[in-house]
Design an enzyme around this catalytic site. Structure first.
Site: not given
Ligand code: ADP
Length: 449
Positions: A243, A256, A259, A280, A382-383, A422
């Site tokens: 992230h 996010e 932003r 990302r 993050h993922h 993602r």
């Protein structure tokens, strides 16, 4: 007996809860197990929203979207290595999943934008409450209403099969009961990803060695091993998302949407360096190239007022503030004079509607009101995009691309939906849609048996 059911669901995040409620509503008796003492997994931490196209909520706001556009954005964001059949399920069920959640009591009526989306399609609660906590709460309440048997502190260890290779249950370990066997026709793996397991992460992507993570402690990926030992094939494990904006001061992930609602990113030299709402992976890579491998989110009171979540960051002390940009620069060791020029130039882009420097596609508001804020950010893991291979019925497959009868997978534990990257807002969509689908399919499978 009480340890014999139609369907056992492993993991109590959004995918596991959706699967449990859906399997129950399709006539199955369900046990849901969770290895941690608390429910919710990472789903509970999700701050962005739920992507969906062609929804009533979008129509009410005059937003024009289409299934084709959401498909295109998702594939592009995933660098086109997503499994198109799974993306098709994600997109075509997205409206139905928003409606399903809404019918169960969720509020997803606010529609915003996250990185990589061509239009506003991120559905979230009005007023900026965290989408994940809300969705998990609604699902939990619905599971309680249905009297679903939920067992915390209970870890899924091994999938058990009969002689012809059909699933017949799951070996679990309860904190107090020790090892025991839950007999079931079908097992749904909804164990989430492995971003918190830096050993696993850095083995797959050495660049991420030592990275911090936004994830809850249970995101270690043991579900991957459980599936692997049952013969499941894996897909895209090497694609791990950092992230872009984890607060350096507090370790909290800064959504996010900050932003999206108008903050810019600058480096220590006070300069912008990227289209702030790019995907990302690109934003993370750009931040790591700046001095000190970090950057600052800069915004003002108008951005702050547009997003409730920001008050949480201010409350946590990670967003220092000052009444001029020059003073803000001094506080945070940013070149204040350059920062002032950068913001003034950015504001002219907002007026003209065109970002001449980085082609940022949305320019919602100027940064010129009241107090100014700076959040220092750096990328964290993050993922995890990859995982267990499934087909478009959420059935887990082996290396020969054959279905393992009775084994289903949904959510972050699976691979293929998001390809190499993602998009923000697609995880909640993924877990609700594939959770529902896995529950429905597992219930039907058990009925046939
Ligand atoms: P998703 O977003 O895909 O639903 P989450 O991370 O939200 O995934 O939830 C996954 C849940 O599964 C977490 O709460 C995690 O603690 C739990 N979990 C992971 N491995 C196991 C396991 N072997 N047995 C039981 N629960 C598990």
């Amino acid at each position: 007996p009480k340890d014999t059911v139609d369907v056992v669901v492993v993991g109590s995040g959004g995918a596991g809860f959706s699967a449990s409620v859906s399997a129950h509503d399709h006539g199955a008796k369900v046990i849901l197990i969770e290895k941690e003492p608390v429910i919710g997994g990472n789903a509970k931490l999700a701050a962005g929203g739920m992507n969906a196209a062609w929804t009533d909520q979008q129509k009410a706001k005059g937003i024009e979207d289409s299934l084709e556009l959401m498909t295109k954005d998702t594939m592009k964001g995933g660098r086109n290595i997503n499994d198109p059949a799974l993306v098709d399920v994600l997109v075509s069920h997205s409206k139905g999943s928003v409606d399903w959640m809404t019918a169960m009591g969720a509020d997803l009526s606010d529609v915003g934008r996250m990185g990589g989306a061509s239009v506003n399609r991120t559905h979230r609660p009005t007023g900026g409450a965290g989408v994940g906590a809300h969705v998990v709460q609604v699902l939990y309440d619905n599971a309680v209403k249905r009297d679903i048997d939920m067992r915390m502190n209970t870890r899924g260890i091994e999938i058990l099969k009969d002689d012809s290779g059909n699933v017949k249950g799951l070996l679990v370990k309860g904190m107090y009961k020790g090892y025991y066997w839950i007999k079931a026709d079908a097992v749904i793996l909804a164990t989430g990803g492995f971003a918190k397991n830096n050993e696993r992460v850095s083995k797959l992507d050495p660049k991420l060695k030592g990275f911090v993570s936004t994830n809850q402690p249970g995101a270690t990926g043991d579900g991957i091993d459980v599936a692997g030992n049952a013969g499941a094939a894996m897909k895209d494990l090497e694609y791990i998302q950092a992230h872009p904006t984890l607060s350096v001061k507090g370790g909290v992930m800064v959504t996010e949407a900050v932003r999206g609602n108008g903050a810019i990113l600058v480096n220590r030299e006070g300069k912008r360096f990227v289209n702030e709402i790019t995907t990302r992976d690109k934003a993370a890579a750009a931040i790591l190239q700046q001095t000190g491998k970090s950057a600052y989110l800069i915004f003002d009171d108008s951005v702050r007022k547009s997003l409730k979540k920001i008050d949480k960051y201010i409350g946590l002390g990670v967003a220092p503030t000052a009444d001029t940009l020059v003073k803000l620069g001094k506080l945070e060791n940013i070149d204040g004079k350059a920062l002032k020029e950068t913001v003034a130039r950015y504001n002219t882009f907002v007026t003209s509607g065109k970002d001449a420097d980085f082609e940022r596609p949305n320019l919602p508001r100027a940064i010129n009101e009241g107090n100014y804020y700076a959040i220092e950010v750096t990328p964290g893991v993050h993922h995890t995009m990859g995982g267990v291979m499934i087909d478009s019925k959420a059935e887990v497959m082996n290396a020969k691309q054959q279905v393992i009868p009775g084994l289903y997978g949904a959510g972050e534990v699976t691979g293929g939906v998001h390809g190499a990257n993602r998009l923000g807002g697609n995880a909640i969509s993924d877990i609700i849609t594939f959770g529902r689908l896995a529950g429905e399919q597992a219930a039907a499978y058990s009925k046939k048996k």
